[in-house]
Design a protein around this motif. Structure first.
Motif, short mmCIF file in Angstrom:
data_model
loop_
_atom_site.label_atom_id
_atom_site.label_comp_id
_atom_site.label_asym_id
_atom_site.label_seq_id
_atom_site.Cartn_x
_atom_site.Cartn_y
_atom_site.Cartn_z
N VAL A 1 -6.91 -164.57 20.41
CA VAL A 1 -6.62 -163.24 19.84
C VAL A 1 -7.92 -162.55 19.46
O VAL A 1 -8.11 -161.36 19.71
N CYS A 2 -8.86 -163.31 18.86
CA CYS A 2 -10.18 -162.75 18.53
C CYS A 2 -10.90 -162.30 19.79
O CYS A 2 -11.52 -161.23 19.81
N PHE A 3 -10.81 -163.09 20.86
CA PHE A 3 -11.40 -162.72 22.15
C PHE A 3 -10.80 -161.41 22.63
O PHE A 3 -11.51 -160.50 23.07
N GLY A 4 -9.48 -161.28 22.56
CA GLY A 4 -8.79 -160.06 23.00
C GLY A 4 -9.16 -158.85 22.17
O GLY A 4 -9.33 -157.75 22.70
N CYS A 5 -9.29 -159.04 20.85
CA CYS A 5 -9.71 -157.92 19.99
C CYS A 5 -11.11 -157.46 20.35
O CYS A 5 -11.40 -156.26 20.36
N GLY A 6 -11.97 -158.42 20.65
CA GLY A 6 -13.31 -158.07 21.10
C GLY A 6 -13.27 -157.31 22.42
O GLY A 6 -13.99 -156.34 22.63
N ALA A 7 -12.40 -157.75 23.32
CA ALA A 7 -12.29 -157.12 24.64
C ALA A 7 -11.79 -155.68 24.54
O ALA A 7 -12.11 -154.84 25.38
N LEU A 8 -11.01 -155.38 23.51
CA LEU A 8 -10.52 -154.02 23.32
C LEU A 8 -11.65 -153.03 23.03
O LEU A 8 -11.62 -151.90 23.49
N CYS A 9 -12.63 -153.46 22.24
CA CYS A 9 -13.68 -152.53 21.84
C CYS A 9 -14.99 -152.75 22.59
O CYS A 9 -15.93 -151.98 22.41
N GLY A 10 -15.06 -153.75 23.44
CA GLY A 10 -16.30 -154.07 24.14
C GLY A 10 -16.87 -152.97 25.01
O GLY A 10 -18.05 -152.61 24.87
N PRO A 11 -16.09 -152.38 25.92
CA PRO A 11 -16.64 -151.32 26.76
C PRO A 11 -17.11 -150.10 25.96
O PRO A 11 -18.13 -149.50 26.29
N LEU A 12 -16.40 -149.78 24.90
CA LEU A 12 -16.80 -148.65 24.06
C LEU A 12 -18.14 -148.94 23.39
O LEU A 12 -19.05 -148.11 23.42
N LEU A 13 -18.28 -150.13 22.81
CA LEU A 13 -19.53 -150.48 22.14
C LEU A 13 -20.68 -150.59 23.12
O LEU A 13 -21.80 -150.15 22.83
N ALA A 14 -20.42 -151.16 24.27
CA ALA A 14 -21.47 -151.27 25.30
C ALA A 14 -21.87 -149.89 25.80
O ALA A 14 -23.05 -149.63 26.04
N GLY A 15 -20.91 -149.00 25.92
CA GLY A 15 -21.21 -147.63 26.33
C GLY A 15 -22.04 -146.89 25.30
O GLY A 15 -22.96 -146.15 25.65
N LEU A 16 -21.73 -147.11 24.04
CA LEU A 16 -22.54 -146.49 22.97
C LEU A 16 -23.97 -147.03 22.99
O LEU A 16 -24.93 -146.28 22.80
N LEU A 17 -24.10 -148.33 23.23
CA LEU A 17 -25.43 -148.93 23.34
C LEU A 17 -26.19 -148.34 24.52
O LEU A 17 -27.38 -148.01 24.41
N ALA A 18 -25.50 -148.16 25.64
CA ALA A 18 -26.14 -147.57 26.82
C ALA A 18 -26.54 -146.12 26.57
O ALA A 18 -27.55 -145.66 27.07
N GLU A 19 -25.73 -145.43 25.80
CA GLU A 19 -26.06 -144.04 25.48
C GLU A 19 -27.32 -143.95 24.63
O GLU A 19 -28.15 -143.06 24.81
N LYS A 20 -27.49 -144.91 23.71
CA LYS A 20 -28.66 -144.92 22.84
C LYS A 20 -29.92 -145.39 23.56
O LYS A 20 -30.98 -144.82 23.39
N LEU A 21 -29.80 -146.48 24.35
CA LEU A 21 -30.97 -147.12 24.94
C LEU A 21 -31.20 -146.79 26.40
O LEU A 21 -32.28 -147.05 26.92
N LEU B 1 -17.03 -169.55 15.14
CA LEU B 1 -16.17 -169.48 16.32
C LEU B 1 -15.49 -168.12 16.44
O LEU B 1 -15.28 -167.63 17.55
N ILE B 2 -15.18 -167.50 15.32
CA ILE B 2 -14.61 -166.15 15.35
C ILE B 2 -15.64 -165.16 15.90
O ILE B 2 -15.34 -164.36 16.79
N VAL B 3 -16.86 -165.23 15.39
CA VAL B 3 -17.92 -164.33 15.86
C VAL B 3 -18.19 -164.57 17.34
O VAL B 3 -18.31 -163.62 18.12
N SER B 4 -18.27 -165.83 17.74
CA SER B 4 -18.50 -166.15 19.14
C SER B 4 -17.39 -165.60 20.03
O SER B 4 -17.65 -165.00 21.07
#
Length: 87
Positions: free
Chosen positions: A11-31, A60-63
């Motif tokens: 479930v933690c993996f899935g929650c991360g997967a929900l916001c991953g592309p958005l966060l990666a996109g924000l990182l790409a926008e900055k850098l 393990l949650i963070v990972s």
């Protein structure tokens, strides 16, 4: 560890997967896509290696969240980088 705890980490993996592309996109926008791709791989490596240093629940949650977020996040950043290169 039991099946319920394993399910919790999925479930933690899935929650991360929900916001991953958005966060990666924000990182790409900055850098920019080039540096964002580098950082995304570095962060995912840290997430994968984290259980080697600690098998406690917080680690393990963070990972799970990091690896879950960057599974689709890497694809988003890589697609943007390819679009930059190809034009």
């Amino acid at each position: 560890r039991g099946l319920a705890e394993g399910g919790f980490y999925w479930v933690c993996f899935g929650c991360g997967a929900l916001c991953g592309p958005l966060l990666a996109g924000l990182l790409a926008e900055k850098l920019g896509f080039h540096y964002a791709l580098l950082w995304v791989f570095v962060i995912k490596t840290i997430g994968v290696l984290l259980p080697l240093f600690s098998t406690g629940m917080p680690a393990l949650i963070v990972s799970s969240m990091i690896v879950g977020a960057l599974a689709p996040g890497i694809s988003a950043v890589l697609s943007g980088r390819i679009a930059e290169l190809v034009g």
